[in-house]
Design an enzyme around this catalytic site. Structure first.
Site, PDB file in Angstrom:
ATOM      1  N   CYS A 293    -136.372 135.154 -55.711  1.00 48.82           N
ATOM      2  CA  CYS A 293    -136.548 135.050 -54.262  1.00 48.82           C
ATOM      3  C   CYS A 293    -136.776 133.608 -53.805  1.00 48.82           C
ATOM      4  O   CYS A 293    -137.799 133.271 -53.183  1.00 48.82           O
ATOM      5  CB  CYS A 293    -137.687 135.951 -53.813  1.00 48.82           C
ATOM      6  SG  CYS A 293    -137.288 137.701 -53.997  1.00 48.82           S
ATOM      7  N   GLU A 294    -135.859 132.748 -54.148  1.00 52.56           N
ATOM      8  CA  GLU A 294    -135.736 131.380 -53.654  1.00 52.56           C
ATOM      9  C   GLU A 294    -134.361 130.904 -54.095  1.00 52.56           C
ATOM     10  O   GLU A 294    -133.610 131.651 -54.720  1.00 52.56           O
ATOM     11  CB  GLU A 294    -136.846 130.476 -54.205  1.00 52.56           C
ATOM     12  CG  GLU A 294    -136.943 130.432 -55.709  1.00 52.56           C
ATOM     13  CD  GLU A 294    -138.181 129.668 -56.165  1.00 52.56           C
ATOM     14  OE1 GLU A 294    -138.064 128.433 -56.294  1.00 52.56           O
ATOM     15  OE2 GLU A 294    -139.241 130.288 -56.371  1.00 52.56           O
TER      16      GLU A 294
ATOM     17  N   PRO B  87    -130.235 117.464 -84.966  1.00 50.11           N
ATOM     18  CA  PRO B  87    -129.442 118.101 -83.908  1.00 50.11           C
ATOM     19  C   PRO B  87    -130.024 119.449 -83.492  1.00 50.11           C
ATOM     20  O   PRO B  87    -130.505 120.221 -84.318  1.00 50.11           O
ATOM     21  CB  PRO B  87    -128.076 118.285 -84.579  1.00 50.11           C
ATOM     22  CG  PRO B  87    -128.412 118.460 -86.032  1.00 50.11           C
ATOM     23  CD  PRO B  87    -129.580 117.542 -86.279  1.00 50.11           C
TER      24      PRO B  87
END
Length: 405
Positions: A328-329, A260
């Site tokens: 900046c996207e 896990p």
């Protein structure tokens, strides 16, 4: 942890900031081991790719956990954290024969998931014990990116190639000590998991010197209020009974292994970010924070949903916000989400930020990676300092100045 504790940590260590609650990690580990308490031999290999901070590795080592590593670098980190080679399990995908040999030379148990490397390794090192990863062709996982046991997956040796696999083992005289599978993350249907387990049991009958069976992991954790999760207790009852019966059929008490990652650390993690700007447009109210998908990529990469709470104003009137980052996207954490009224300067807390969050962060836009803090015994301990400008320059080699004529 309480909201006031998180606010205090953000004030003390700055933002953005990752915080991990040690008590939650410990309780998840105990929950898993308790669910399989009827198995004579149980081993938990923490999948350290989820969160590989050395302090977290040390915390889990103290609880009795071993390690599942997927790269030579993770193996080296685990050794650095105090694990012995026999406590580390190497389960790579698509790595070179040289890397597998390097790990094997350290005394670490290796797991091979393709016929080509299996034959090459067995030919060169027939006396080295090997585990084999089987692809059971069972679809599990709530997202195509994290479902790895289906027929089109790159992971594992197809169960339909078992005759070829057995022939390689017989020809090389290599020693197979374990069989492994991992169907993927976000498992909800326990019956599907048990069906895949039966495929592993059938495959195991082809090998007479097994020491363990590794069933992977992929247990789902809740990501929002009233979300569903894997019923570990039910799985424990059903798989333990079947595993014990198989051991009797096999004539030997094998070790049951799980690996896990998310199950142990996801819910323990909080990502804290400060609101830089609240921006109202014609249709949306944006809460722009001092972070982006460079620090927490899962919402953009997987479409995952992290519960977001305004811990600076937890009892405020709820409004609808789109929480966005400063990359900046397109850089969106949540669209049209109900959150207590947000003001500039408030601290937002993202839940379930323990697994595949910091470990997948980057320096995109030349931003620093954030600090990490472990909340242990009611106190915050810095376990990774925030990066600095010097860290960005480290390993970069500037172009020599060439004199012009």
């Amino acid at each position: 942890m309480q909201a006031k504790d998180l606010v205090q940590l953000a004030e003390q260590f700055g933002s953005p900031l990752y915080v991990y609650d040690a008590a939650k990690i410990q309780s998840q580990y105990k929950r898993l081991t308790s669910a399989f308490s009827k198995v004579e031999k149980l081993r938990i290999n923490y999948a350290m790719k989820a969160l590989s901070n050395v302090a977290i590795l040390q915390l889990l080592r103290e609880m009795g956990s071993c390690i599942d590593a997927v790269s030579i670098q993770e193996v080296q980190l685990a050794l650095h954290a105090g694990y012995s080679p026999d406590q580390i399990f190497f389960t790579p995908n698509g790595v070179s024969l040289e890397e597998i040999e390097e790990v094997s030379a350290l005394g670490v148990q290796i797991n091979i998931d393709n016929l080509s490397i299996l034959e090459q390794f067995g030919t060169k090192h027939p006396s080295v014990p090997v585990c084999i990863r089987i692809n059971p062709h069972v679809m599990a996982g709530g997202n195509a990116n994290i479902s790895v046991g289906h027929i089109d997956s790159k992971f594992g040796i197809s169960v339909h190639q078992l005759p070829h696999l057995v022939r390689i083992v017989e020809n090389t005289k290599m020693k197979i000590v374990g069989i492994h599978m991992h169907t993927g993350s976000d498992i909800l249907d326990i019956e599907v998991f048990l069906y895949a387990a039966e495929i592993l049991f059938d495959a195991a009958k082809n090998f007479k010197d097994l020491e363990f069976l590794d069933f992977g992991s992929g247990f789902k954790v809740p990501y929002k209020k009233d979300d569903v999760e894997t019923d570990i207790e039910e799985l424990g009852r059903k798989l333990s009974k079947r595993f014990n019966a198989f051991c009797k059929e096999y004539g030997k008490d094998l070790t049951l292994i799980f690996e896990p990652g998310k199950f142990l650390v996801s819910e323990a993690g909080y990502f804290l970010a400060k609101v830089n700007v609240v921006k109202q447009t014609t249709s949306t109210v944006f809460a722009g924070i001092d972070s982006g998908f460079n620090h927490l990529i899962r919402p953009m990469f997987y479409g995952s949903q992290h519960y977001i709470e305004n811990i600076s104003n937890p009892k405020g009137k709820e409004r609808f916000y789109s929480v966005v980052g400063y990359i900046c996207e397109t850089d969106t954490f949540a669209n049209n989400r109900r959150i207590s009224e947000i003001n500039e300067g408030d601290i937002l807390s993202f839940r379930n930020a323990g697994a595949y969050c910091f470990s997948m962060s980057s320096n995109y836009n030349s931003r620093y990676k954030p600090a990490e803090v472990l909340w242990l015994n009611g106190e915050g301990h810095l376990i990774r300092a925030q990066e600095t400008f010097e860290d960005l320059l480290k390993n970069q080699i500037p172009l020599p100045i060439i004199a012009t004529v």
